[in-house]
Design a protein around this motif. Structure first.
Motif, PDB file in Angstrom:
ATOM      1  N   VAL A   1       0.851  -1.189   0.000  1.00 30.47           N
ATOM      2  CA  VAL A   1       0.000   0.000   0.000  1.00 30.47           C
ATOM      3  C   VAL A   1       0.890   1.243   0.000  1.00 30.47           C
ATOM      4  N   SER A   2       0.533   2.255  -0.781  1.00 33.57           N
ATOM      5  CA  SER A   2       1.328   3.476  -0.827  1.00 33.57           C
ATOM      6  C   SER A   2       1.316   4.171   0.525  1.00 33.57           C
ATOM      7  N   ASN A   3       2.336   4.970   0.784  1.00 35.73           N
ATOM      8  CA  ASN A   3       2.433   5.663   2.064  1.00 35.73           C
ATOM      9  C   ASN A   3       1.213   6.548   2.316  1.00 35.73           C
ATOM     10  N   GLU A   4       0.796   7.282   1.288  1.00 32.78           N
ATOM     11  CA  GLU A   4      -0.343   8.186   1.457  1.00 32.78           C
ATOM     12  C   GLU A   4      -1.607   7.414   1.823  1.00 32.78           C
ATOM     13  N   GLN A   5      -1.889   6.349   1.082  1.00 33.15           N
ATOM     14  CA  GLN A   5      -3.096   5.568   1.359  1.00 33.15           C
ATOM     15  C   GLN A   5      -2.991   4.846   2.693  1.00 33.15           C
ATOM     16  N   ALA A   6      -1.799   4.312   3.008  1.00 41.97           N
ATOM     17  CA  ALA A   6      -1.615   3.604   4.273  1.00 41.97           C
ATOM     18  C   ALA A   6      -1.847   4.525   5.466  1.00 41.97           C
ATOM     19  N   THR A   7      -1.357   5.762   5.369  1.00 45.10           N
ATOM     20  CA  THR A   7      -1.555   6.722   6.460  1.00 45.10           C
ATOM     21  C   THR A   7      -3.034   7.001   6.687  1.00 45.10           C
ATOM     22  N   GLN A   8      -3.779   7.141   5.599  1.00 43.82           N
ATOM     23  CA  GLN A   8      -5.216   7.395   5.711  1.00 43.82           C
ATOM     24  C   GLN A   8      -5.941   6.187   6.288  1.00 43.82           C
ATOM     25  N   MET A   9      -5.591   4.992   5.829  1.00 43.38           N
ATOM     26  CA  MET A   9      -6.258   3.773   6.295  1.00 43.38           C
ATOM     27  C   MET A   9      -5.993   3.514   7.775  1.00 43.38           C
ATOM     28  N   ALA A  10      -4.763   3.801   8.212  1.00 41.47           N
ATOM     29  CA  ALA A  10      -4.385   3.498   9.596  1.00 41.47           C
ATOM     30  C   ALA A  10      -5.054   4.424  10.604  1.00 41.47           C
ATOM     31  N   GLY A  11      -5.578   5.546  10.150  1.00 44.40           N
ATOM     32  CA  GLY A  11      -6.190   6.495  11.055  1.00 44.40           C
ATOM     33  C   GLY A  11      -7.661   6.235  11.333  1.00 44.40           C
ATOM     34  N   ARG A  12      -8.191   5.129  10.821  1.00 42.74           N
ATOM     35  CA  ARG A  12      -9.588   4.773  11.071  1.00 42.74           C
ATOM     36  C   ARG A  12      -9.678   3.263  11.254  1.00 42.74           C
ATOM     37  N   GLU A  13     -10.900   2.745  11.426  1.00 39.58           N
ATOM     38  CA  GLU A  13     -11.052   1.305  11.623  1.00 39.58           C
ATOM     39  C   GLU A  13     -10.400   0.547  10.469  1.00 39.58           C
ATOM     40  N   LEU A  14      -9.531  -0.391  10.820  1.00 40.86           N
ATOM     41  CA  LEU A  14      -8.750  -1.104   9.810  1.00 40.86           C
ATOM     42  C   LEU A  14      -8.955  -2.612   9.943  1.00 40.86           C
ATOM     43  N   VAL A  15      -9.535  -3.195   8.920  1.00 39.48           N
ATOM     44  CA  VAL A  15      -9.639  -4.651   8.794  1.00 39.48           C
ATOM     45  C   VAL A  15      -9.095  -4.971   7.404  1.00 39.48           C
ATOM     46  N   PHE A  16      -7.858  -5.409   7.349  1.00 38.30           N
ATOM     47  CA  PHE A  16      -7.130  -5.512   6.075  1.00 38.30           C
ATOM     48  C   PHE A  16      -6.646  -6.935   5.862  1.00 38.30           C
ATOM     49  N   THR A  17      -6.952  -7.475   4.688  1.00 37.00           N
ATOM     50  CA  THR A  17      -6.463  -8.796   4.294  1.00 37.00           C
ATOM     51  C   THR A  17      -6.038  -8.731   2.833  1.00 37.00           C
ATOM     52  N   LYS A  18      -4.838  -9.252   2.557  1.00 41.44           N
ATOM     53  CA  LYS A  18      -4.323  -9.192   1.187  1.00 41.44           C
ATOM     54  C   LYS A  18      -3.254 -10.261   0.987  1.00 41.44           C
ATOM     55  N   VAL A  19      -3.187 -10.794  -0.228  1.00 41.94           N
ATOM     56  CA  VAL A  19      -2.087 -11.677  -0.613  1.00 41.94           C
ATOM     57  C   VAL A  19      -1.071 -10.836  -1.371  1.00 41.94           C
ATOM     58  N   HIS A  20       0.156 -10.789  -0.868  1.00 46.72           N
ATOM     59  CA  HIS A  20       1.185  -9.936  -1.455  1.00 46.72           C
ATOM     60  C   HIS A  20       2.529 -10.648  -1.371  1.00 46.72           C
ATOM     61  N   ASN A  21       3.213 -10.749  -2.516  1.00 50.17           N
ATOM     62  CA  ASN A  21       4.530 -11.406  -2.574  1.00 50.17           C
ATOM     63  C   ASN A  21       4.512 -12.808  -1.968  1.00 50.17           C
ATOM     64  N   GLY A  22       3.431 -13.542  -2.243  1.00 53.55           N
ATOM     65  CA  GLY A  22       3.341 -14.924  -1.780  1.00 53.55           C
ATOM     66  C   GLY A  22       2.939 -15.081  -0.333  1.00 53.55           C
ATOM     67  N   LEU A  23       2.560 -13.990   0.328  1.00 56.24           N
ATOM     68  CA  LEU A  23       2.172 -14.041   1.738  1.00 56.24           C
ATOM     69  C   LEU A  23       0.715 -13.621   1.911  1.00 56.24           C
TER      70      LEU A  23
END
Length: 386
Positions: free
Chosen positions: A339-361
């Protein structure tokens, strides 16, 4: 070089005026016809067709090595060229020297090429790096500042409704500022300007003790227009020494975090260590395998007992419920997930329920939510093979 110059410029190999002159006088001729009349002399159709068979490769070569104001014709023998290939004219020149500056030095050329492609160019020791602003933003913060920091006079920023703050100015004492351009600065206690910033410029009058530092993020960052992977080797941030390091940081495991004989998996520890590199401080893991088998309120098996998850408690990490400390930890976790820094900063400042497959993880991040339990007092990070 002499032979090429003799063919291009007057009088040309057969006193016909040279390839450039003939091309300008007869735009309806294909490259092969120009060559046949200028070099072969009589305009032999077979010679023209042979030359035309190389037109596409010649255009590709010109495009790769800088383009230029050159006529373009199709590779089809006998078909006249009616337009110029505009894409060639817009291609950044991957050569030293321009039409405006024939005596351009190597360093100026390297920085110009980087700017044309939306990248930064800098040198550390004997190594030269081409890197994007977004990649630099993932590196370890060089310093954490607020308006209460020694040597910082004011941190100035403007806010427009419904728009993020993407530029800010730091007015400080020159002798107190040791952070170079391209390094990451973490701003605290400054409301909407809190978070990670990239040092863009540093200005100081030789007659004044004060300095002005411009910080950027979000839409103010350079956006790469093309990838440079075909031109340079890929370098991980950990391979870059000094202030833009981005190497893995320190992880502290609480003595009660794991069950006896059941440590956490290397993948989650490596992930949190990389988070610490972005965060710029050691991260304390308060809960690892010493956790209930099931996710709270469900019959779903938790990632904790298998060693694939870590809880980062706020108190142990110097924060409190829903605090900026947790926001920054969640931001680092999101950035590692792509996630880009700008988007990550916005997402982290509110309710966060995040699931993603990235680089095999398979990555799961919870913060400021009661989903799966109380995640207001800790950041949950789960990492396991996808």
């Amino acid at each position: 070089a002499y032979s090429v110059k003799s063919a291009l410029l007057p009088p040309g190999p057969t006193s016909k005026g040279g390839l450039i002159k003939l091309t300008n006088e007869h735009p309806e001729w294909t490259p092969g016809e120009v060559a046949a009349r200028a070099i072969n002399g009589g305009g032999d159709p077979q010679y023209a067709a042979k030359c035309n068979s190389w037109a596409a490769e010649a255009a590709k070569t010109i495009k790769t090595f800088g383009g230029g104001d050159v006529p373009y014709a199709t590779a089809t023998a006998g078909k006249a060229a009616t337009t110029r290939n505009e894409s060639l004219l817009r291609t950044p020149q991957l050569v030293r020297g321009t039409q405006q500056d024939r005596n351009e030095d190597s360093w100026t050329a390297m920085r110009r090429i980087a700017a044309d492609y939306g990248y930064r160019c800098f040198a550390i020791g004997n190594d030269v790096y081409y890197i994007s602003d977004e990649a630099l933003m993932r590196s370890r913060p060089h310093v954490t500042i607020s308006e209460a920091s020694a040597g910082v006079d004011t941190i100035d920023w403007e806010w427009t409704p419904r728009k993020a703050v993407n530029t800010t100015t730091v007015f400080c004492r020159a002798e107190s500022w040791q952070t170079p351009a391209g390094a990451v600065v973490l701003v605290e206690d400054t409301h909407l300007a809190n978070g990670r910033w990239l040092v863009s410029t540093y200005r100081q009058s030789r007659f004044e003790p004060n300095a002005t530092v411009e910080l950027i993020r979000g839409t103010s960052l350079l956006k790469p227009r093309v990838t440079l992977e075909h031109y340079t080797r890929k370098v991980t941030l950990a391979a870059i020494p000094g202030t833009v390091g981005g190497a893995k940081g320190k992880v502290v495991i609480d003595p009660n975090a794991n069950l006896p004989g059941r440590p956490m998996q290397k993948s989650i520890l490596a992930y949190v260590a990389a988070m610490a590199g972005i965060y710029g401080k050691p991260i304390v893991i308060t809960t690892g395998t010493n956790h209930n088998q099931f996710v709270e309120g469900t019959t779903r098996v938790s990632d904790h007992p298998a060693g694939n998850a870590a809880d980062l408690g706020m108190v142990a990490n110097g924060g409190s419920d829903d605090s900026p400390v947790g926001d920054r930890l969640a931001t680092a976790a999101l950035m590692l997930a792509g996630v880009s820094n700008e988007q990550a900063t916005q997402m982290a400042g509110r309710e966060l329920v995040f699931t993603k497959v990235h680089n095999g993880l398979h990555i799961n991040i919870l913060w400021r939510t009661y989903t799966g339990g109380n995640h207001h007092n800790h950041v949950h990070v789960g990492v396991r093979p996808a």
